[in-house]
Design a protein around this motif. Structure first.
Motif, PDB file in Angstrom:
ATOM      1  N   MET A 145      -0.002  90.288 -26.916  1.00  0.00           N
ATOM      2  CA  MET A 145      -0.334  89.276 -26.079  1.00  0.00           C
ATOM      3  C   MET A 145       0.162  87.960 -26.707  1.00  0.00           C
ATOM      4  N   TRP A 146       0.725  87.079 -25.771  1.00  0.00           N
ATOM      5  CA  TRP A 146       0.700  85.762 -26.402  1.00  0.00           C
ATOM      6  C   TRP A 146      -0.343  84.830 -26.714  1.00  0.00           C
ATOM      7  N   ARG A 147      -0.490  84.242 -27.772  1.00  0.00           N
ATOM      8  CA  ARG A 147      -1.385  83.136 -28.011  1.00  0.00           C
ATOM      9  C   ARG A 147      -0.792  81.721 -28.127  1.00  0.00           C
ATOM     10  N   LEU A 148      -1.303  80.772 -27.203  1.00  0.00           N
ATOM     11  CA  LEU A 148      -0.774  79.443 -27.368  1.00  0.00           C
ATOM     12  C   LEU A 148      -1.957  78.681 -28.075  1.00  0.00           C
ATOM     13  N   HIS A 149      -1.287  78.053 -29.208  1.00  0.00           N
ATOM     14  CA  HIS A 149      -2.165  77.316 -30.018  1.00  0.00           C
ATOM     15  C   HIS A 149      -2.186  75.633 -29.427  1.00  0.00           C
ATOM     16  N   GLN A 150      -2.971  74.983 -29.024  1.00  0.00           N
ATOM     17  CA  GLN A 150      -3.066  73.930 -28.167  1.00  0.00           C
ATOM     18  C   GLN A 150      -4.343  73.134 -27.796  1.00  0.00           C
ATOM     19  N   PHE A 151      -4.237  72.108 -27.508  1.00  0.00           N
ATOM     20  CA  PHE A 151      -5.631  71.177 -27.077  1.00  0.00           C
ATOM     21  C   PHE A 151      -5.308  70.897 -25.681  1.00  0.00           C
ATOM     22  N   PRO A 152      -6.474  70.569 -24.838  1.00  0.00           N
ATOM     23  CA  PRO A 152      -6.311  70.620 -23.390  1.00  0.00           C
ATOM     24  C   PRO A 152      -5.717  69.297 -22.878  1.00  0.00           C
ATOM     25  N   LEU A 153      -5.536  68.263 -23.930  1.00  0.00           N
ATOM     26  CA  LEU A 153      -4.725  66.987 -23.365  1.00  0.00           C
ATOM     27  C   LEU A 153      -3.354  66.863 -23.800  1.00  0.00           C
ATOM     28  N   CYS A 154      -2.890  67.851 -24.693  1.00  0.00           N
ATOM     29  CA  CYS A 154      -1.684  67.959 -25.343  1.00  0.00           C
ATOM     30  C   CYS A 154      -0.557  68.077 -24.023  1.00  0.00           C
ATOM     31  N   PRO A 155       0.334  67.024 -23.730  1.00  0.00           N
ATOM     32  CA  PRO A 155       1.249  67.254 -22.468  1.00  0.00           C
ATOM     33  C   PRO A 155       2.123  68.416 -22.544  1.00  0.00           C
ATOM     34  N   PHE A 156       2.677  68.554 -24.117  1.00  0.00           N
ATOM     35  CA  PHE A 156       3.670  69.525 -24.393  1.00  0.00           C
ATOM     36  C   PHE A 156       3.179  70.994 -23.970  1.00  0.00           C
ATOM     37  N   SER A 157       1.854  71.091 -24.468  1.00  0.00           N
ATOM     38  CA  SER A 157       1.045  72.588 -24.205  1.00  0.00           C
ATOM     39  C   SER A 157       1.004  72.614 -22.878  1.00  0.00           C
ATOM     40  N   ARG A 158       0.540  71.511 -22.031  1.00  0.00           N
ATOM     41  CA  ARG A 158       0.531  71.593 -20.884  1.00  0.00           C
ATOM     42  C   ARG A 158       1.660  72.102 -19.915  1.00  0.00           C
ATOM     43  N   ALA A 159       2.966  71.756 -20.245  1.00  0.00           N
ATOM     44  CA  ALA A 159       4.073  72.272 -19.888  1.00  0.00           C
ATOM     45  C   ALA A 159       4.159  73.535 -19.995  1.00  0.00           C
ATOM     46  N   VAL A 160       4.022  73.980 -21.126  1.00  0.00           N
ATOM     47  CA  VAL A 160       3.925  75.467 -21.470  1.00  0.00           C
ATOM     48  C   VAL A 160       3.152  76.147 -20.683  1.00  0.00           C
ATOM     49  N   ARG A 161       2.099  75.746 -20.388  1.00  0.00           N
ATOM     50  CA  ARG A 161       1.069  76.589 -19.833  1.00  0.00           C
ATOM     51  C   ARG A 161       1.396  76.669 -18.296  1.00  0.00           C
ATOM     52  N   PHE A 162       1.926  75.636 -17.533  1.00  0.00           N
ATOM     53  CA  PHE A 162       2.648  75.254 -16.347  1.00  0.00           C
ATOM     54  C   PHE A 162       3.615  76.360 -16.074  1.00  0.00           C
ATOM     55  N   ALA A 163       4.570  76.289 -16.972  1.00  0.00           N
ATOM     56  CA  ALA A 163       5.836  77.066 -16.857  1.00  0.00           C
ATOM     57  C   ALA A 163       5.497  78.638 -16.763  1.00  0.00           C
ATOM     58  N   LEU A 164       4.604  78.973 -17.927  1.00  0.00           N
ATOM     59  CA  LEU A 164       4.446  80.255 -18.331  1.00  0.00           C
ATOM     60  C   LEU A 164       3.636  81.035 -16.929  1.00  0.00           C
ATOM     61  N   ALA A 165       2.616  80.132 -16.429  1.00  0.00           N
ATOM     62  CA  ALA A 165       1.955  80.599 -15.332  1.00  0.00           C
ATOM     63  C   ALA A 165       2.889  80.798 -14.182  1.00  0.00           C
ATOM     64  N   GLU A 166       4.025  80.006 -13.908  1.00  0.00           N
ATOM     65  CA  GLU A 166       4.817  79.953 -12.945  1.00  0.00           C
ATOM     66  C   GLU A 166       5.625  81.429 -13.129  1.00  0.00           C
ATOM     67  N   LYS A 167       5.796  81.883 -14.281  1.00  0.00           N
ATOM     68  CA  LYS A 167       6.551  82.947 -14.572  1.00  0.00           C
ATOM     69  C   LYS A 167       5.724  84.197 -14.528  1.00  0.00           C
ATOM     70  N   GLY A 168       4.265  84.173 -14.318  1.00  0.00           N
ATOM     71  CA  GLY A 168       3.450  85.149 -14.629  1.00  0.00           C
ATOM     72  C   GLY A 168       3.241  85.755 -15.940  1.00  0.00           C
ATOM     73  N   VAL A 169       3.480  84.792 -17.023  1.00  0.00           N
ATOM     74  CA  VAL A 169       3.078  85.536 -18.477  1.00  0.00           C
ATOM     75  C   VAL A 169       1.773  85.042 -18.772  1.00  0.00           C
ATOM     76  N   VAL A 170       1.020  86.004 -19.133  1.00  0.00           N
ATOM     77  CA  VAL A 170      -0.225  85.548 -19.517  1.00  0.00           C
ATOM     78  C   VAL A 170      -0.449  85.267 -21.064  1.00  0.00           C
TER      79      VAL A 170
END
Ligand SMILES: N[C@@H](CCC(=O)N[C@@H](CS)C(=O)NCC(=O)O)C(=O)O
Length: 221
Positions: A1-26
């Motif tokens: 399982m991938w773990r993303l170390h991030q905080f809610p207002l980090c725009p770079f983390s948001r880009a990763v979250r958005f892209a991985l959700a598009e790709k279906g990666v949990v």
């Protein structure tokens, strides 16, 4: 399982979250901030920056490196276009929004409206906020120019430029830095992104101690 170390207002983390959700990666979200518990972050990423993505075996740092890793390894929802020219334009615009938009708009807003409020408890600098607002206006004009020429920012298909730009804009919008009036094309583009299921979890996320404006998570804004 991938773990993303991030905080809610980090725009770079948001880009990763958005892209991985598009790709279906949990991914499991692990809260971390660059201003607290820095040693643990530096142990994973020498730059001491979020996002960091790891699965216990492999550690990936830098949002663009992470996006490219998953674009190479997961076929679904390609982020870089089919042709070399479209890929070059996608990368150029992703760098533009990650550097220029972040430097002139998102970073000052994060400092004045998030960091000073949550961490140092200082009053915001009104002049810095005004300058960020003016820079946001110029950025929205550029977005409109791009959308005059293409359906999506870098070409006919949704891709990395849209992901990176929307992630930056979502944080600026959360921090009341975007004036949407007079920017119909940009608003229509952002509304289409907001309605994607992959973007919804970003919009429902909240940074403790900082409240977004009412329009922030609405599709009609
Ligand atoms: N190029 C990096 C930039 C990441 C970045 O600047 N993250 C910010 C938080 S939004 C950070 O960790 N800042 C702390 C620092 O630079 O020391 C990426 O794309 O991941």
């Amino acid at each position: 399982m991938w773990r993303l170390h991030q905080f809610p207002l980090c725009p770079f983390s948001r880009a990763v979250r958005f892209a991985l959700a598009e790709k279906g990666v949990v991914v499991e979200l692990v809260p971390v901030t660059p201003w607290g518990g820095r040693d643990a972050l530096v142990a994973m990423n020498p730059a001491g920056q979020t996002p960091v993505l790891e699965n216990g075996t492999l550690t990936l740092c830098d949002s663009m490196a992470i996006l490219e890793y998953f674009d190479e390894t997961v076929e679904r929802a390609p982020l870089l276009g089919a042709g070399a020219a479209e890929r070059a334009e996608g990368r150029r615009l992703a760098a533009w929004f990650a550097q220029r938009f972040y430097g002139e708009v998102t970073a000052p807003l994060l400092r004045e409206r998030m960091y000073k409020r949550v961490v140092t408890r200082e009053p915001p600098d009104g002049n810095a906020i005004r300058l960020a607002g003016r820079a946001a206006e110029v950025q929205l004009q550029y977005l409109e120019y791009l959308l005059d020429h293409n359906r999506w920012l870098a070409g006919p298909t949704f891709g990395v430029a849209d992901v990176v730009a929307a992630a930056q804009i979502s944080v600026a919008d959360y921090l009341m830095g975007i004036e949407w009036g007079g920017h119909e094309a940009a608003r229509t583009w952002y509304s289409a992104l907001k309605s994607r299921p992959s973007f919804r979890s970003l919009l429902s996320d909240r940074m403790e101690g900082v409240r977004p404006p009412p329009h922030y998570d609405q599709l009609d804004f």
